[in-house]
Design an enzyme around this catalytic site. Sequence first.
Site, PDB file in Angstrom:
ATOM      1  CG  ASP A  61      -2.037   1.008   1.119  1.00 19.40           C
ATOM      2  OD1 ASP A  61      -3.195   0.570   1.010  1.00 19.40           O
ATOM      3  OD2 ASP A  61      -1.759   2.231   1.129  1.00 19.40           O
ATOM      4  CB  ILE A  62       0.798   4.296  -2.081  1.00 19.15           C
ATOM      5  CG1 ILE A  62       1.893   5.224  -2.590  1.00 19.15           C
ATOM      6  CG2 ILE A  62      -0.464   5.072  -1.739  1.00 19.15           C
ATOM      7  CD1 ILE A  62       1.575   5.838  -3.954  1.00 19.15           C
ATOM      8  CG  ASN A 119     -12.290  -0.783   3.832  1.00 19.74           C
ATOM      9  OD1 ASN A 119     -12.681  -1.290   4.883  1.00 19.74           O
ATOM     10  ND2 ASN A 119     -11.092  -0.240   3.702  1.00 19.74           N
ATOM     11  N   GLY A 125     -16.279   2.520   3.269  1.00 21.93           N
ATOM     12  CA  GLY A 125     -15.125   3.415   3.149  1.00 21.93           C
ATOM     13  C   GLY A 125     -14.207   3.068   1.989  1.00 21.93           C
ATOM     14  CD  GLN A 126     -14.764  -0.506  -3.088  1.00 22.50           C
ATOM     15  OE1 GLN A 126     -15.917  -0.825  -2.771  1.00 22.50           O
ATOM     16  NE2 GLN A 126     -14.151  -1.028  -4.143  1.00 22.50           N
ATOM     17  CG  HIS A 132      -8.677  -2.870  -2.483  1.00 21.43           C
ATOM     18  ND1 HIS A 132      -9.618  -2.212  -3.259  1.00 21.43           N
ATOM     19  CD2 HIS A 132      -8.573  -2.154  -1.329  1.00 21.43           C
ATOM     20  CE1 HIS A 132     -10.041  -1.138  -2.609  1.00 21.43           C
ATOM     21  NE2 HIS A 132      -9.438  -1.086  -1.434  1.00 21.43           N
ATOM     22  CG  HIS A 134      -6.821  -2.761   3.135  1.00 21.79           C
ATOM     23  ND1 HIS A 134      -6.116  -1.600   2.916  1.00 21.79           N
ATOM     24  CD2 HIS A 134      -8.035  -2.561   2.566  1.00 21.79           C
ATOM     25  CE1 HIS A 134      -6.871  -0.739   2.252  1.00 21.79           C
ATOM     26  NE2 HIS A 134      -8.046  -1.300   2.027  1.00 21.79           N
TER      27      HIS A 134
HETATM   28  P1  5GP Z   1      -9.781   1.472   0.330  1.00 20.52           P
HETATM   29  O1  5GP Z   1      -9.876   2.806   0.982  1.00 20.52           O
HETATM   30  O2  5GP Z   1     -10.465   1.465  -1.008  1.00 20.52           O
HETATM   31  O3  5GP Z   1     -10.176   0.330   1.199  1.00 20.52           O
HETATM   32  O4  5GP Z   1      -8.224   1.244   0.080  1.00 20.52           O
HETATM   33  C1  5GP Z   1      -7.532   1.829  -0.969  1.00 20.52           C
HETATM   34  C2  5GP Z   1      -6.062   1.744  -0.616  1.00 20.52           C
HETATM   35  O5  5GP Z   1      -5.320   1.981  -1.795  1.00 20.52           O
HETATM   36  C3  5GP Z   1      -5.597   2.779   0.411  1.00 20.52           C
HETATM   37  O6  5GP Z   1      -5.060   2.121   1.545  1.00 20.52           O
HETATM   38  C4  5GP Z   1      -4.549   3.598  -0.339  1.00 20.52           C
HETATM   39  O7  5GP Z   1      -3.464   3.958   0.471  1.00 20.52           O
HETATM   40  C5  5GP Z   1      -4.147   2.664  -1.459  1.00 20.52           C
HETATM   41  N1  5GP Z   1      -3.689   3.333  -2.670  1.00 20.52           N
HETATM   42  C6  5GP Z   1      -4.300   4.380  -3.301  1.00 20.52           C
HETATM   43  N2  5GP Z   1      -3.615   4.727  -4.400  1.00 20.52           N
HETATM   44  C7  5GP Z   1      -2.544   3.883  -4.471  1.00 20.52           C
HETATM   45  C8  5GP Z   1      -1.473   3.752  -5.402  1.00 20.52           C
HETATM   46  O8  5GP Z   1      -1.338   4.477  -6.384  1.00 20.52           O
HETATM   47  N3  5GP Z   1      -0.574   2.766  -5.148  1.00 20.52           N
HETATM   48  C9  5GP Z   1      -0.677   1.924  -4.061  1.00 20.52           C
HETATM   49  N4  5GP Z   1       0.263   1.001  -3.920  1.00 20.52           N
HETATM   50  N5  5GP Z   1      -1.688   2.037  -3.182  1.00 20.52           N
HETATM   51  C10 5GP Z   1      -2.611   2.996  -3.379  1.00 20.52           C
END
Ligand code: 5GP
Length: 155
Positions: A61-62, A119, A125-126, A132, A134
């Site tokens: 994750d970034i 999520n 909170g997606q 994906h 985590h």
């Molecule tokens: P969500 O909020 O949808 O459950 O999770 C999305 C996740 O994607 C977040 O934890 C966010 O840090 C990660 N993320 C968003 N953009 C990027 C990216 O460009 N590269 C990587 N490796 N992770 C990302």
Amino acid sequence: MKTKLFFYLLLIVFAGKSISATETVSGIGTYDNDNVFANILHGKLPAKVIFENDFVLAFEDIHPIKPVHILIIPKGQYRSLVDFSSKASDQEMVALLKATGVIAKAMGLNEKGFSLITNSGHDGGQTVPHLHFHLLGGEPVHWEKALRKNQVQYK
Ligand code: 5GP
């Protein structure tokens, strides 16, 4: 006075940017081919890949929130878990579940434990409309305890 105004304007612009960067998305609807993870899958965006096979990609994750924070995604075009579970083939489903276990073990998380979270949609909170998981570990996660207002002691 003008400098102050300029400063406040800058603040509003940056605040607006950070809010839109964490905007939630719907877990249903048409798949968006241009989402961040689609771009990673197609090699248009870089990622620190830690696992890949025909059906699954996993990368760091970034913005990690734990010492180990890996995103595990199917290569197919699915917005969310419900989308995936209703449309994906058995082979894709098995591959995704198997990969999560393999990756958790390879990252040394099996002994001390970890959390696997997805999520889904606005209430979940997606923020990225590609399914994906985590994988979080390396220190206690305990996300549900942090969120629960009234602690319940289970036997
Ligand atoms: P969500 O909020 O949808 O459950 O999770 C999305 C996740 O994607 C977040 O934890 C966010 O840090 C990660 N993320 C968003 N953009 C990027 C990216 O460009 N590269 C990587 N490796 N992770 C990302």
